[in-house]
Design a protein around this motif. Structure first.
Motif, short mmCIF file in Angstrom:
data_model
loop_
_atom_site.label_atom_id
_atom_site.label_comp_id
_atom_site.label_asym_id
_atom_site.label_seq_id
_atom_site.Cartn_x
_atom_site.Cartn_y
_atom_site.Cartn_z
N GLU A 177 1.09 -1.36 -0.05
CA GLU A 177 0.32 -0.65 -0.08
C GLU A 177 1.09 1.02 -0.19
N CYS A 178 0.47 1.89 -0.86
CA CYS A 178 1.37 3.33 -1.17
C CYS A 178 0.82 4.44 -0.17
N ILE A 179 1.01 6.04 -0.24
CA ILE A 179 0.97 6.70 0.87
C ILE A 179 0.39 7.58 0.43
N PRO A 180 -0.90 7.82 0.68
CA PRO A 180 -1.68 9.02 0.05
C PRO A 180 -1.12 10.06 -1.02
N ALA A 181 -0.17 10.62 -0.82
CA ALA A 181 0.74 11.03 -1.84
C ALA A 181 0.94 10.36 -2.89
N LEU A 182 0.91 9.14 -3.24
CA LEU A 182 1.62 8.86 -4.32
C LEU A 182 0.20 7.96 -5.38
N LYS A 183 -1.38 7.87 -4.22
CA LYS A 183 -1.91 6.88 -5.14
C LYS A 183 -2.31 8.14 -6.09
N PRO A 184 -2.20 9.45 -6.85
CA PRO A 184 -2.84 9.86 -8.34
C PRO A 184 -1.70 9.05 -9.35
N LEU A 185 -0.01 8.57 -8.91
CA LEU A 185 0.58 8.41 -9.75
C LEU A 185 0.16 6.28 -10.28
N ASN A 186 0.53 6.18 -8.71
CA ASN A 186 -0.38 4.49 -8.95
C ASN A 186 -0.62 4.16 -9.40
N ASN A 187 -2.22 4.92 -9.49
CA ASN A 187 -3.23 4.67 -10.06
C ASN A 187 -3.16 4.12 -11.60
N ARG A 188 -2.63 5.19 -12.23
CA ARG A 188 -2.40 5.26 -13.66
C ARG A 188 -1.42 3.80 -13.77
N ILE A 189 -0.46 3.20 -12.89
CA ILE A 189 0.82 2.31 -13.27
C ILE A 189 -0.17 1.14 -13.16
N GLN A 190 -1.59 1.28 -11.67
CA GLN A 190 -2.17 -0.04 -11.70
C GLN A 190 -3.15 -0.46 -13.51
N GLU A 191 -3.03 1.21 -13.63
CA GLU A 191 -3.87 0.98 -15.23
C GLU A 191 -3.33 0.32 -16.51
N GLY A 192 -2.28 0.43 -16.00
CA GLY A 192 -1.14 -0.05 -16.81
C GLY A 192 -0.86 0.95 -17.95
N VAL A 193 -0.88 2.39 -17.31
CA VAL A 193 -0.44 3.65 -18.27
C VAL A 193 0.78 4.06 -17.37
N TYR A 194 1.68 4.14 -18.59
CA TYR A 194 3.06 4.32 -18.54
C TYR A 194 3.86 4.27 -19.38
N VAL A 195 5.08 4.80 -19.49
CA VAL A 195 6.06 4.94 -20.43
C VAL A 195 7.22 4.60 -19.65
N LEU A 196 8.13 4.29 -20.70
CA LEU A 196 9.44 3.45 -20.16
C LEU A 196 10.60 4.62 -20.02
N GLY A 197 10.90 4.80 -19.10
CA GLY A 197 12.63 5.99 -19.71
C GLY A 197 13.63 5.04 -20.49
N SER A 198 13.66 4.00 -19.80
CA SER A 198 15.13 2.62 -20.06
C SER A 198 14.13 1.56 -20.68
N ASN A 199 15.00 1.63 -21.94
CA ASN A 199 14.27 0.15 -23.18
C ASN A 199 15.78 -1.04 -23.45
N ALA A 200 15.92 -1.95 -22.68
CA ALA A 200 17.41 -2.11 -23.19
C ALA A 200 16.83 -3.20 -25.21
N GLY A 201 15.90 -2.79 -25.53
CA GLY A 201 15.43 -3.47 -26.62
C GLY A 201 15.27 -2.40 -28.19
N MET A 202 16.06 -0.76 -27.61
CA MET A 202 15.89 -0.25 -28.60
C MET A 202 17.67 0.21 -28.41
N ASN A 203 17.90 0.07 -29.68
CA ASN A 203 19.50 0.06 -29.75
C ASN A 203 20.00 1.66 -29.97
N VAL A 204 19.41 2.43 -29.02
CA VAL A 204 19.80 3.62 -29.21
C VAL A 204 19.37 3.46 -27.57
#
Length: 438
Positions: free
Chosen positions: A375-402
């Protein structure tokens, strides 16, 4: 992690990284059964060397105050009868060489067994064959898909974290409420909020540093790639050169340029500012309404874990709304490490659900195991809700050649130093062309 660190920053670095398990002996040229690993020294003391940016007391000390990684390392030491010896990075010891530079040198020279690595070094060392393939690990089956996506190089899983690090915007909700502002969803709404703050005497609404502005870029560049359509096909097009990284990156860089042109962030200050140390005091004092940071900073009193106002952590603005940016780092085993068999045994325990639960509960973070939730703290719930919905982007992806995280950070700094958006896009084109010719 490309800088000299305070003690708390080192603690974060370790939280950003870590994890592993028992691997297939095929990676070592032995039998396929990962349970039949041979001890490195029958009858002698068994030591596994870990290189990390963290400080730690004497490995043999009992009842020492340890952070979350130390707690799980202690579990492995007790279970296996090994000693994990910490070799730690401090800038003073390496004459201001970055942690990445030092970890690359050490891994290429087989100086250690385990390495706590950033995304860019994971990609480099993985491509060079310096890291073990961990895809046969006993506990790899419990990993979230994001770990496999981010840390698979040439079909091999080469690093696993003990925490998935999410970045977001830390906002002073009281200031937003004072001026009747809804928390922004899109780049246009974000700019509108900054304008209102500036009109009401807040000269620089965004507190920035030289490390994390790239998160704005990733949120806008890859919102559709990771959340709509065929991610694998788009990445394949980028790797082949059919699609251009610069086309993805341009909107985010144009957004940063507008923030600079409008005076919503101070590029000169950001260019020389360390994370949290520069923008943190004004944010905590209620003078700056918006900063950016990693998930764990909301739990840490020496960062933003104790404020006198209501703080909320939201995603970065994008065409798809508030967008978390995830950076996956990890612990890796040297492919030619002297004690790689015992290192694998240690890592097997570090990424067991039992150990990851200890780690997650101690730091209140996102676990790489799909079986561990905290369980995350209340301040993090807006961010966590999006993550739990599967909504995010990766800033690191070893599958990209750059490589993404480190390169984008460096090119953003060029923008802060006065380069044009076109200059920055040319830098991405140069990186992509070089990768295609390698």
């Amino acid at each position: 992690m490309k800088k000299s660190r305070s003690r708390e920053s080192r603690r974060w670095a370790a939280a950003c990284l870590t994890g592993l398990t028992i691997f297939s002996l095929a990676a070592c040229g032995g039998e396929e059964n990962p349970t039949n690993l041979i001890a490195q020294d029958e009858g002698g003391e068994r030591v596994v060397n870990l290189f990390s940016p963290m400080e730690k007391t004497d490995p043999n000390a009992e009842n020492a105050a340890r952070n979350a990684l130390d707690l799980t390392v202690a579990m492995a030491e007790s279970s296996l009868g090994v000693t994990v010896a910490y070799n730690t990075y401090t800038a003073e010891n390496y004459q201001e060489k970055t942690y990445d530079q030092v970890s690359l040198d050490r891994a290429r020279s087989n100086m250690d067994d385990l390495y706590l690595l950033n995304p860019d070094t994971i990609l480099l060392l993985g491509a060079e064959g310096k890291l073990m393939d961990l895809s046969g690990l006993e506990n790899a089956k419990n990993l979230r898909e994001i770990i496999w996506t981010a840390n698979t190089v040439d079909g091999k899983l080469v690093a696993i974290p003990q925490e998935v690090v999410a970045y977001g915007l830390f906002v002073n909700k009281d200031l937003f409420d004072r001026y009747g502002l809804a928390l922004p969803e899109t780049p246009e709404e974000f700019l509108a909020c900054c304008r209102v703050f500036q009109e009401n005497g807040i000269e620089t609404p965004v507190g920035a540093n030289r490390w994390w502005l790239e998160a704005f870029v990733f949120a806008q560049a890859y919102a559709d790639l990771y959340n709509d359509g065929d991610t694998a096909a788009e990445i394949a097009a980028l790797n082949s050169g059919e699609a251009r990284y610069s086309d993805y990156m341009r909107p985010g860089f144009e957004f940063l340029q507008e923030l600079i042109d409008c005076g919503y962030l101070d590029p000169e200050k950001a260019l020389v500012s360390e994370a949290i140390e520069a923008e943190g005091p004004d944010f905590l004092a209620g003078k700056t309404p918006i900063v950016m940071a990693y998930w764990g900073a909301a739990n840490t009193e020496t960062a933003y874990g104790k404020t006198d106002f209501e703080m909320q952590v939201i995603g970065f603005p994008s065409s798809r709304g508030q967008m978390p940016v995830m950076s996956v780092t990890g612990l890796a085993v040297g492919a030619e490490a002297e004690h790689r068999e015992d290192a694998a045994r240690v890592l097997d325990i570090l990424v067991s659900d039992e150990a990851l639960r200890v780690y997650a509960e101690a730091n209140r973070v996102i676990s790489p195991s799909k079986n561990v939730e905290v369980e995350c703290i209340p301040a993090l719930k807006p961010l966590n809700n999006r993550i739990q919905e599967g909504v995010y982007v990766l800033g690191s992806n070893a599958g990209m050649n750059v490589e993404q995280w480190g390169n984008t950070c460096l090119i953003v700094r060029e923008l802060l130093a006065g380069a044009t958006v076109d200059d920055c896009m040319a830098a991405f084109d140069k990186l992509q062309d070089a990768a295609g010719n390698s």
